[in-house]
Design a protein around this motif. Structure first.
Motif, short mmCIF file in Angstrom:
data_model
loop_
_atom_site.label_atom_id
_atom_site.label_comp_id
_atom_site.label_asym_id
_atom_site.label_seq_id
_atom_site.Cartn_x
_atom_site.Cartn_y
_atom_site.Cartn_z
N VAL A 65 -107.38 -16.03 11.31
CA VAL A 65 -108.80 -16.06 10.94
C VAL A 65 -109.51 -14.81 11.46
CG1 VAL A 65 -110.99 -17.27 11.34
CG2 VAL A 65 -108.96 -18.56 10.69
N ILE A 66 -109.26 -14.44 12.70
CA ILE A 66 -109.90 -13.25 13.27
C ILE A 66 -109.54 -12.01 12.46
CG2 ILE A 66 -109.94 -11.70 15.27
CD1 ILE A 66 -109.62 -14.27 17.02
N PHE A 67 -108.26 -11.81 12.22
CA PHE A 67 -107.82 -10.64 11.45
C PHE A 67 -108.36 -10.69 10.01
CE2 PHE A 67 -105.21 -9.81 14.95
CZ PHE A 67 -104.41 -8.70 14.77
N GLY A 68 -108.31 -11.87 9.38
CA GLY A 68 -108.76 -12.01 7.99
C GLY A 68 -110.23 -11.70 7.81
N VAL A 69 -111.06 -12.21 8.72
CA VAL A 69 -112.50 -11.95 8.63
C VAL A 69 -112.79 -10.46 8.80
CG1 VAL A 69 -114.72 -12.33 9.80
CG2 VAL A 69 -113.24 -14.27 9.29
N ILE A 70 -112.17 -9.86 9.80
CA ILE A 70 -112.39 -8.42 10.02
C ILE A 70 -111.90 -7.62 8.82
CG2 ILE A 70 -111.70 -6.44 11.43
CD1 ILE A 70 -111.72 -8.40 13.84
N GLU A 71 -110.72 -7.98 8.29
CA GLU A 71 -110.14 -7.26 7.16
C GLU A 71 -110.95 -7.45 5.88
OE1 GLU A 71 -106.86 -4.68 6.19
OE2 GLU A 71 -107.09 -5.72 8.08
N ALA A 72 -111.72 -8.53 5.78
CA ALA A 72 -112.59 -8.74 4.62
C ALA A 72 -113.91 -7.97 4.75
CB ALA A 72 -112.88 -10.23 4.43
N ILE A 73 -114.38 -7.79 5.96
CA ILE A 73 -115.66 -7.10 6.18
C ILE A 73 -115.51 -5.58 6.05
CG2 ILE A 73 -117.39 -6.56 7.94
CD1 ILE A 73 -117.04 -9.46 8.94
N THR A 74 -114.43 -5.03 6.55
CA THR A 74 -114.32 -3.57 6.59
C THR A 74 -114.30 -2.90 5.22
OG1 THR A 74 -111.95 -3.78 7.00
CG2 THR A 74 -113.36 -3.39 8.91
N PRO A 75 -113.68 -3.47 4.16
CA PRO A 75 -113.79 -2.79 2.87
C PRO A 75 -115.21 -2.83 2.32
CG PRO A 75 -112.28 -4.66 2.70
CD PRO A 75 -112.74 -4.57 4.12
N LEU A 76 -115.97 -3.87 2.67
CA LEU A 76 -117.37 -3.93 2.23
C LEU A 76 -118.18 -2.81 2.87
CD1 LEU A 76 -117.94 -7.79 2.48
CD2 LEU A 76 -117.69 -6.45 0.39
N VAL A 77 -117.94 -2.57 4.15
CA VAL A 77 -118.63 -1.47 4.85
C VAL A 77 -118.23 -0.13 4.22
CG1 VAL A 77 -118.85 -0.26 7.05
CG2 VAL A 77 -118.85 -2.76 7.00
N GLY A 78 -116.93 0.06 4.00
CA GLY A 78 -116.46 1.30 3.39
C GLY A 78 -117.00 1.49 1.99
N TRP A 79 -117.08 0.41 1.22
CA TRP A 79 -117.59 0.46 -0.14
C TRP A 79 -119.07 0.89 -0.12
CZ3 TRP A 79 -121.33 -2.18 -2.99
CH2 TRP A 79 -121.25 -2.04 -4.38
N GLY A 80 -119.84 0.32 0.81
CA GLY A 80 -121.25 0.69 0.92
C GLY A 80 -121.42 2.17 1.25
N LEU A 81 -120.60 2.66 2.16
CA LEU A 81 -120.65 4.09 2.50
C LEU A 81 -120.23 4.94 1.30
CD1 LEU A 81 -119.11 3.93 6.09
CD2 LEU A 81 -121.52 4.31 5.48
N GLY A 82 -119.19 4.49 0.59
CA GLY A 82 -118.72 5.23 -0.58
C GLY A 82 -119.76 5.26 -1.69
N ARG A 83 -120.46 4.14 -1.89
CA ARG A 83 -121.49 4.09 -2.93
C ARG A 83 -122.64 5.04 -2.61
NH1 ARG A 83 -120.05 2.30 -7.74
NH2 ARG A 83 -122.02 1.35 -8.26
N ALA A 84 -122.95 5.16 -1.35
CA ALA A 84 -124.02 6.08 -0.95
C ALA A 84 -123.63 7.53 -1.27
CB ALA A 84 -124.32 5.93 0.54
N ALA A 85 -122.33 7.82 -1.18
CA ALA A 85 -121.85 9.18 -1.44
C ALA A 85 -121.49 9.41 -2.90
CB ALA A 85 -120.64 9.48 -0.57
N ALA A 86 -121.40 8.34 -3.70
CA ALA A 86 -120.91 8.44 -5.09
C ALA A 86 -121.63 9.48 -5.95
CB ALA A 86 -120.97 7.07 -5.76
N PRO A 87 -122.96 9.57 -5.94
CA PRO A 87 -123.61 10.55 -6.80
C PRO A 87 -123.21 12.00 -6.51
CG PRO A 87 -125.23 9.02 -5.92
CD PRO A 87 -123.94 8.74 -5.23
N TYR A 88 -122.76 12.24 -5.30
CA TYR A 88 -122.42 13.60 -4.90
C TYR A 88 -120.97 13.98 -5.22
CZ TYR A 88 -126.67 12.62 -2.35
OH TYR A 88 -127.94 12.26 -2.04
#
Length: 189
Positions: free
Chosen positions: A41-64
């Motif tokens: 559960v600990i690993f799964g929750v962390i592993e589910a959150i981190t791509p969301l964080v990365g995706w948000g950062l990537g979306r912010a950079a997408a126009p560039y």
């Protein structure tokens, strides 16, 4: 991204956590199901959150980076895949004393360390058409299952099987990056 790619991505993302879980299970005096589920559960929750964080950062950079986003996704996935393959060939640490359980913080830090690549994958996924919530949930669920299983069989299988799984996961990531690049360059329809 289709369902097969999502499932392969989830499998690839869970292999380094599986390898760590095999090591954590092997390091204990007697791994118990309750400890394995807690770890999953600990690993799964962390592993589910981190791509969301990365995706948000990537979306912010997408126009560039829109004109070369497929190269970025390919590069990130290839680098992460190569890192996982290299890690799979690295000799595991040998410890003398075997505890009965691992603390929450040790598990959380290990889970975070194995999920940094999922954050980078999430950033790469920001540049392609993907439902990030279902993809992140699939990655988290696959990780929870793989970690729970890996933890329980760690004592029997030892660290070597976990290392081989990490090598396979790295190869899968490189393959997914190659498919993304080939699709965007028009080689696949």
């Amino acid at each position: 991204m289709n369902i097969a790619s999502t499932l392969l991505l989830a499998l690839a993302m869970s292999t380094d956590a599986f390898a760590a879980a095999v090591g954590k299970g092997a390091a204990l005096h007697r791994p118990r199901l309750r400890e394995a589920l807690k770890t999953g559960v600990i690993f799964g929750v962390i592993e589910a959150i981190t791509p969301l964080v990365g995706w948000g950062l990537g979306r912010a950079a997408a126009p560039y980076v829109m004109s070369w986003d497929h190269w970025l996704a390919f590069g990130l996935l290839t680098i992460l895949g190569l890192r996982m393959i290299r890690s799979g060939f690295t000799a595991p640490e040998v410890t003398e004393e075997k505890p009965d359980s691992h603390s929450f913080w040790v598990l959380a830090l290990t889970g975070l360390a194995t999920s940094i690549d999922a954050m980078a994958v999430g950033a790469g996924l920001a540049f392609i058409d993907v439902d990030i919530v279902s993809t992140a949930a699939t990655i988290g669920f696959a990780t929870m299952i793989m970690v729970t299983i890996g933890f329980m069989v760690g004592k029997m299988l030892g660290v070597m099987v976990g290392r081989r799984a990490e090598i396979g996961g790295g190869l899968i990531l490189i393959g997914i990056g190659s498919v993304i690049l080939a699709e965007h360059l028009g080689y696949m329809s």
